[in-house]
Design a protein around this motif. Structure first.
Motif, mmCIF file in Angstrom:
data_model
loop_
_atom_site.group_PDB
_atom_site.id
_atom_site.type_symbol
_atom_site.label_atom_id
_atom_site.label_comp_id
_atom_site.label_asym_id
_atom_site.label_seq_id
_atom_site.Cartn_x
_atom_site.Cartn_y
_atom_site.Cartn_z
ATOM 1 N N THR A 1 0.864 -1.182 0.000
ATOM 2 C CA THR A 1 0.000 0.000 0.000
ATOM 3 C C THR A 1 0.898 1.228 0.000
ATOM 4 O OG1 THR A 1 -1.575 -1.237 1.356
ATOM 5 C CG2 THR A 1 -1.916 1.141 1.169
ATOM 6 N N MET A 2 0.663 2.136 -0.955
ATOM 7 C CA MET A 2 1.544 3.283 -1.107
ATOM 8 C C MET A 2 0.728 4.552 -1.341
ATOM 9 S SD MET A 2 4.205 1.323 -3.670
ATOM 10 C CE MET A 2 5.121 2.755 -4.175
ATOM 11 N N ILE A 3 1.174 5.637 -0.714
ATOM 12 C CA ILE A 3 0.624 6.968 -0.978
ATOM 13 C C ILE A 3 1.799 7.823 -1.417
ATOM 14 C CG2 ILE A 3 -0.747 8.886 -0.092
ATOM 15 C CD1 ILE A 3 -1.616 6.938 2.184
ATOM 16 N N VAL A 4 1.729 8.328 -2.635
ATOM 17 C CA VAL A 4 2.889 8.955 -3.261
ATOM 18 C C VAL A 4 2.549 10.369 -3.711
ATOM 19 C CG1 VAL A 4 4.633 8.747 -5.078
ATOM 20 C CG2 VAL A 4 3.578 6.666 -4.125
ATOM 21 N N VAL A 5 3.222 11.352 -3.129
ATOM 22 C CA VAL A 5 3.155 12.725 -3.633
ATOM 23 C C VAL A 5 4.281 12.887 -4.634
ATOM 24 C CG1 VAL A 5 3.485 15.154 -3.023
ATOM 25 C CG2 VAL A 5 2.101 13.684 -1.550
ATOM 26 N N THR A 6 3.945 13.254 -5.862
ATOM 27 C CA THR A 6 4.980 13.291 -6.903
ATOM 28 C C THR A 6 4.598 14.233 -8.034
ATOM 29 O OG1 THR A 6 6.335 11.918 -8.366
ATOM 30 C CG2 THR A 6 4.007 11.352 -8.212
ATOM 31 N N HIS A 7 5.616 14.616 -8.799
ATOM 32 C CA HIS A 7 5.411 15.355 -10.055
ATOM 33 C C HIS A 7 5.607 14.439 -11.254
ATOM 34 C CE1 HIS A 7 5.157 19.187 -7.985
ATOM 35 N NE2 HIS A 7 6.260 18.904 -7.332
ATOM 36 N N GLU A 8 5.850 13.155 -11.004
ATOM 37 C CA GLU A 8 6.131 12.208 -12.087
ATOM 38 C C GLU A 8 4.812 11.671 -12.652
ATOM 39 O OE1 GLU A 8 9.081 11.617 -13.315
ATOM 40 O OE2 GLU A 8 10.195 12.772 -11.809
ATOM 41 N N MET A 9 4.344 12.298 -13.698
ATOM 42 C CA MET A 9 3.049 11.927 -14.278
ATOM 43 C C MET A 9 3.094 10.530 -14.917
ATOM 44 S SD MET A 9 1.198 14.441 -13.436
ATOM 45 C CE MET A 9 1.955 15.671 -12.375
ATOM 46 N N GLY A 10 4.248 10.164 -15.471
ATOM 47 C CA GLY A 10 4.376 8.831 -16.052
ATOM 48 C C GLY A 10 4.187 7.744 -15.008
ATOM 49 N N PHE A 11 4.762 7.953 -13.825
ATOM 50 C CA PHE A 11 4.592 7.004 -12.719
ATOM 51 C C PHE A 11 3.121 6.924 -12.319
ATOM 52 C CE2 PHE A 11 4.212 6.074 -8.197
ATOM 53 C CZ PHE A 11 4.976 4.930 -8.071
ATOM 54 N N ALA A 12 2.468 8.088 -12.225
ATOM 55 C CA ALA A 12 1.047 8.106 -11.856
ATOM 56 C C ALA A 12 0.213 7.306 -12.837
ATOM 57 C CB ALA A 12 0.555 9.551 -11.780
ATOM 58 N N LYS A 13 0.488 7.478 -14.126
ATOM 59 C CA LYS A 13 -0.269 6.765 -15.159
ATOM 60 C C LYS A 13 -0.014 5.266 -15.119
ATOM 61 C CE LYS A 13 -0.400 10.402 -18.697
ATOM 62 N NZ LYS A 13 0.064 10.778 -20.044
ATOM 63 N N GLU A 14 1.236 4.886 -14.928
ATOM 64 C CA GLU A 14 1.626 3.479 -15.045
ATOM 65 C C GLU A 14 1.320 2.665 -13.796
ATOM 66 O OE1 GLU A 14 5.704 0.815 -15.649
ATOM 67 O OE2 GLU A 14 5.776 2.975 -15.986
ATOM 68 N N VAL A 15 1.517 3.270 -12.627
ATOM 69 C CA VAL A 15 1.510 2.502 -11.380
ATOM 70 C C VAL A 15 0.309 2.814 -10.486
ATOM 71 C CG1 VAL A 15 2.890 1.865 -9.357
ATOM 72 C CG2 VAL A 15 4.033 2.460 -11.489
ATOM 73 N N GLY A 16 -0.207 4.019 -10.579
ATOM 74 C CA GLY A 16 -1.285 4.418 -9.669
ATOM 75 C C GLY A 16 -2.551 3.604 -9.867
ATOM 76 N N SER A 17 -3.196 3.243 -8.772
ATOM 77 C CA SER A 17 -4.538 2.675 -8.878
ATOM 78 C C SER A 17 -5.573 3.792 -8.802
ATOM 79 C CB SER A 17 -4.788 1.635 -7.778
ATOM 80 O OG SER A 17 -4.311 2.058 -6.529
ATOM 81 N N ARG A 18 -5.168 4.918 -8.196
ATOM 82 C CA ARG A 18 -5.987 6.131 -8.154
ATOM 83 C C ARG A 18 -5.068 7.334 -8.202
ATOM 84 N NH1 ARG A 18 -9.573 7.243 -3.111
ATOM 85 N NH2 ARG A 18 -8.400 5.496 -2.255
ATOM 86 N N VAL A 19 -5.502 8.379 -8.899
ATOM 87 C CA VAL A 19 -4.752 9.637 -8.917
ATOM 88 C C VAL A 19 -5.656 10.710 -8.340
ATOM 89 C CG1 VAL A 19 -3.398 11.265 -10.280
ATOM 90 C CG2 VAL A 19 -3.542 8.870 -10.995
ATOM 91 N N ILE A 20 -5.071 11.534 -7.457
ATOM 92 C CA ILE A 20 -5.821 12.572 -6.747
ATOM 93 C C ILE A 20 -5.189 13.925 -7.036
ATOM 94 C CG2 ILE A 20 -6.386 13.453 -4.441
ATOM 95 C CD1 ILE A 20 -6.576 10.544 -3.536
#
Length: 247
Positions: A194-213
């Motif tokens: 389980t991970m909560i990630v604050v980031t500017h890496e949009m590629g990571f958000a698209k590839e790995v995120g189950s939800r983007v906020i």
């Protein structure tokens, strides 16, 4: 019955007698195995939110229910719950006077009473996982930024946390070092962490995120699956933000 690992209810963090509203009524549930990626402009409250989850920032109001316990209740020993929340910061925060091995084994041996032998054994497992087993006896000053961040991830994992919090883990790195840190985070996600990630890496958000906020003004303005979030943003502020960060 709510099956959330973390439940946040009406979370507020005000400064300057309420004139600055870093968090202004945040509600969210985070379930086991989710990778929740938080994006937004600088100063929008996303890092404050992350630090509030383990009370590194003390909320002004609201509930943070972690594994069924409201950790914002003054009667709760938050240190016990912090041990189950791994935290990785922007600037590594390694102890400069300790070796890599010393950094990783310190908390498990001191806080959980694990023997030095078992602590070392676990640390070497984690170093293999982050591909740095040859750096066990090195000091932080001898490492690159990407290596320091991978060690910081290993150190957080040494406590066997139930959730990992990442606060802009790649923003202090040279561009060529970003990939090696994101690769480790992707491995963790594939393993079910389980991970909560604050980031500017949009590629990571698209590839790995189950939800983007999307955070703005201390509030959640939009949340969705990565596919819908990036392809069909609804909030005008999010549309504007994405038009500037997606090339």
């Amino acid at each position: 019955m709510n099956d959330a690992l973390i439940q946040v209810r009406d979370l507020k963090k005000y400064y300057d007698n309420g004139r600055i509203k870093a968090l202004d009524g945040v509600d969210i549930d985070i379930r086991k195995g989710e990778v929740v990626v938080i994006i937004g402009p600088s100063g929008c409250g996303k890092s404050t939110f992350l630090k509030s989850l383990n009370l590194l920032e003390m909320p002004t109001e609201g509930k943070i229910i972690f594994e069924g316990v409201d950790i914002n209740d003054s009667s709760v020993n938050v240190n016990i719950h912090r041990q189950k929340m791994g935290m990785v910061f922007q600037h590594f925060n390694l102890f400069p006077h300790k070796t890599v091995l010393g950094n990783i084994t310190l908390a498990p041996t001191k806080l959980k009473g694990i023997s030095k032998e078992k602590g070392r054994e676990r640390a070497m497992e984690l170093l293999r996982m982050v591909h740095l087993e040859d750096k066990a006896d090195a000091y932080p000053a001898q490492l690159s930024g990407g290596q320091k961040q991978r060690i910081a991830i290993a150190r957080a994992l040494a406590m066997d946390p139930d959730v990992m919090l990442f606060d802009e883990p790649t923003s202090a790195l040279d561009p060529e070092m970003v990939g090696e840190v994101l690769d480790i985070m992707k491995e963790l996600a594939r393993g079910g962490m389980t991970m909560i990630v604050v980031t500017h890496e949009m590629g990571f958000a698209k590839e790995v995120g189950s939800r983007v906020i999307f955070f703005d003004g201390g509030q959640i303005r939009e949340e969705n699956t990565p596919q819908e979030f990036f392809a069909h943003p609804k909030d005008p502020r999010l549309q504007d933000f994405l038009s500037k960060v997606l090339i």
